[in-house]
Motif scaffolding. Structure first.
Motif, mmCIF file in Angstrom:
data_model
loop_
_atom_site.group_PDB
_atom_site.id
_atom_site.type_symbol
_atom_site.label_atom_id
_atom_site.label_comp_id
_atom_site.label_asym_id
_atom_site.label_seq_id
_atom_site.Cartn_x
_atom_site.Cartn_y
_atom_site.Cartn_z
ATOM 1 N N MET A 172 4.055 5.583 -5.667
ATOM 2 C CA MET A 172 4.151 5.529 -7.130
ATOM 3 C C MET A 172 3.002 6.288 -7.795
ATOM 4 O O MET A 172 3.204 7.040 -8.755
ATOM 5 C CB MET A 172 4.160 4.070 -7.593
ATOM 6 N N SER A 173 1.790 6.096 -7.280
ATOM 7 C CA SER A 173 0.625 6.762 -7.852
ATOM 8 C C SER A 173 0.736 8.278 -7.730
ATOM 9 O O SER A 173 0.451 9.015 -8.685
ATOM 10 C CB SER A 173 -0.647 6.274 -7.166
ATOM 11 N N PHE A 174 1.177 8.752 -6.586
ATOM 12 C CA PHE A 174 1.268 10.199 -6.371
ATOM 13 C C PHE A 174 2.347 10.828 -7.246
ATOM 14 O O PHE A 174 2.171 11.921 -7.786
ATOM 15 C CB PHE A 174 1.548 10.486 -4.899
ATOM 16 N N THR A 208 0.947 10.294 -11.120
ATOM 17 C CA THR A 208 -0.327 10.920 -11.504
ATOM 18 C C THR A 208 -0.725 12.095 -10.625
ATOM 19 O O THR A 208 -1.657 12.829 -10.968
ATOM 20 C CB THR A 208 -1.461 9.877 -11.465
ATOM 21 N N SER A 262 0.824 -1.208 0.000
ATOM 22 C CA SER A 262 0.000 0.000 0.000
ATOM 23 C C SER A 262 0.858 1.257 0.000
ATOM 24 O O SER A 262 0.517 2.260 -0.643
ATOM 25 C CB SER A 262 -0.939 0.000 1.211
ATOM 26 N N LYS A 308 -2.131 11.744 -7.850
ATOM 27 C CA LYS A 308 -3.308 11.306 -7.098
ATOM 28 C C LYS A 308 -2.936 10.168 -6.154
ATOM 29 O O LYS A 308 -2.013 9.398 -6.424
ATOM 30 C CB LYS A 308 -4.403 10.841 -8.063
ATOM 31 N N ARG A 309 -3.693 10.048 -5.081
ATOM 32 C CA ARG A 309 -3.461 8.997 -4.088
ATOM 33 C C ARG A 309 -4.500 7.896 -4.248
ATOM 34 O O ARG A 309 -5.683 8.177 -4.461
ATOM 35 C CB ARG A 309 -3.510 9.563 -2.666
ATOM 36 N N ILE A 310 -4.054 6.647 -4.106
ATOM 37 C CA ILE A 310 -4.967 5.501 -4.188
ATOM 38 C C ILE A 310 -5.718 5.338 -2.877
ATOM 39 O O ILE A 310 -6.925 5.062 -2.859
ATOM 40 C CB ILE A 310 -4.181 4.215 -4.515
ATOM 41 N N LEU A 359 2.492 1.520 -3.612
ATOM 42 C CA LEU A 359 1.499 1.957 -4.594
ATOM 43 C C LEU A 359 1.109 3.412 -4.388
ATOM 44 O O LEU A 359 0.922 4.164 -5.353
ATOM 45 C CB LEU A 359 0.260 1.063 -4.507
ATOM 46 N N GLN A 360 1.002 3.809 -3.127
ATOM 47 C CA GLN A 360 0.638 5.199 -2.832
ATOM 48 C C GLN A 360 1.691 6.170 -3.345
ATOM 49 O O GLN A 360 1.375 7.178 -3.977
ATOM 50 C CB GLN A 360 0.461 5.368 -1.319
#
Length: 363
Positions: free
Chosen positions: A312-314, A317, A306, A319-321, A309-310
């Motif tokens: 990498m996403s931020f 993109t 988690s 944005k936060r997952i 992924l958090q």
């Protein structure tokens, strides 16, 4: 120690023959660890409180955690002492499995202790600079990998499909450097995964007891020729002694949970989390169950994933997952009470452990 002192007396009195049984010594180590944790817990908590060794809470963390500020930390010292002492007392010290596990726990515990100490001295939640913490973890992983290459714990293990996975045998024989890196990745990843999970009262402690119990069973099975023949898995001479260590770790975790359950009187801190994570990784390596570690320690994996992924996403993109990472904070911010998150994660961990044990018949 008790084995070496008392087992030879079995010729004079049959009672001492009990020390030849791993199950008896594992039970003794578990009870001893539990009692030690009960005895040492209040004393260490009082010592930490008198020296103002309090937890530093992240400003961006859940608002409900503000009340945890100042809770005595470094409580992992209880787990370290209550695990190592019974192991030295009840395990056979002429097999290297137990010795490697003890060294791993002390090494990683020292890294965590330095991190906790710097958090308190600086009054900042980041503690030991992440780079130096990682260097300490990697250095141990490299040292362990090189040691296992130079002096395998099970040197006579034949490289057949029923004894050792083909890909792992190829790593050891044909790409030894890759094997060392693999060992380093397992130890470092496991250590950091438990550290990330240690964010709620008793969460990581309960998960540790479950994982230790599962690996105690694995170690016992792999250390007995008759059981391995029946189940159809490889035989690791001497690995059964890890059952004693795992029993001590489970007992220490349960004893510490008495003080660490919500609302916690003490927090294990990095002193305990890094030590536990590192040694669980080492146990998996010694039992040649590195990949199964991801199943038995499924909750630890989810927590670490988690965070990855958090981030990498931020970065990719913006944005936060998740509402917040690690995963347990996400559910807190979604309205789950702290106790609800803890108990449900324990249940999930027990399911993962049972799934891991079920693989004994799926080889």
């Amino acid at each position: 120690m008790l084995y070496h002192l008392l087992a030879p007396l079995a010729k004079q009195h049959i009672l001492f023959n009990l020390f030849n049984y791993i199950t008896f010594r594992a039970a003794g180590a578990t009870v001893t660890a539990l009692v030690l944790a009960f005895v040492l817990g209040p004393w260490i908590i009082r010592l930490l409180r008198d020296r103002h060794v309090g937890q530093v809470i992240r400003a961006e963390g859940p608002a409900s955690h503000a009340g945890k500020r100042g809770t005595p930390t470094m409580g992992g010292l209880v787990i370290l002492l209550a695990t190592v002492t019974p192991t030295l007392l009840w395990a056979r010290l002429d097999t290297r499995y137990s010795v490697v596990a003890v060294v791993a726990m002390l090494w990683m515990g020292m890294i965590g202790f330095l991190d906790d100490y710097l958090k308190i001295v600086r009054g900042k939640s980041q503690g030991l600079v992440a780079r130096w913490k990682l260097i300490g973890q990697i250095s141990f992983g490299l040292a362990l990998g090189l040691y296992l290459l130079a002096s395998p714990l099970a040197p006579n293990l034949p490289p057949t499909s029923t004894q050792l996975p083909v890909f792992k045998y190829q790593l050891i024989v044909f790409w030894p450097a890759t094997y060392v890196l693999f060992v380093t990745l397992v130890v470092t990843g496991s250590s950091n995964a438990v550290n990330l999970t240690d964010g709620l009262d008793g969460l990581a402690t309960g998960l540790t007891a479950i994982a230790a119990g599962a690996f105690a069973i694995f170690a016992y099975v792999f250390g007995r020729f008759d059981w391995t023949k029946y189940v159809g898995v490889y035989f690791l001479p001497g690995a059964g002694e890890l059952t004693v260590f795992c029993g001590a770790l489970a007992g220490a975790a349960l004893g510490f949970l008495w003080f660490n359950c919500h609302p916690a009187k003490v927090i294990m801190g990095d002193t305990g989390a890094l030590a536990i994570g590192g040694v669980i990784g080492v146990i998996a390596i010694c039992c040649k169950q590195e990949l199964l570690l991801a199943v038995v320690g499924g909750v630890f994996v989810l927590e670490a994933a988690s965070v990855i992924l958090q981030v990498m996403s931020f970065r990719l993109t913006g944005k936060r997952i998740f509402a917040m990472s690690p995963l347990h904070h996400h559910f807190e911010l979604r309205g789950w009470k702290e106790n609800t998150v803890i108990v449900r994660f324990w249940i999930l961990s027990a399911i993962f452990a049972l799934l891991g044990l079920a693989t004994l018949k799926l080889r």
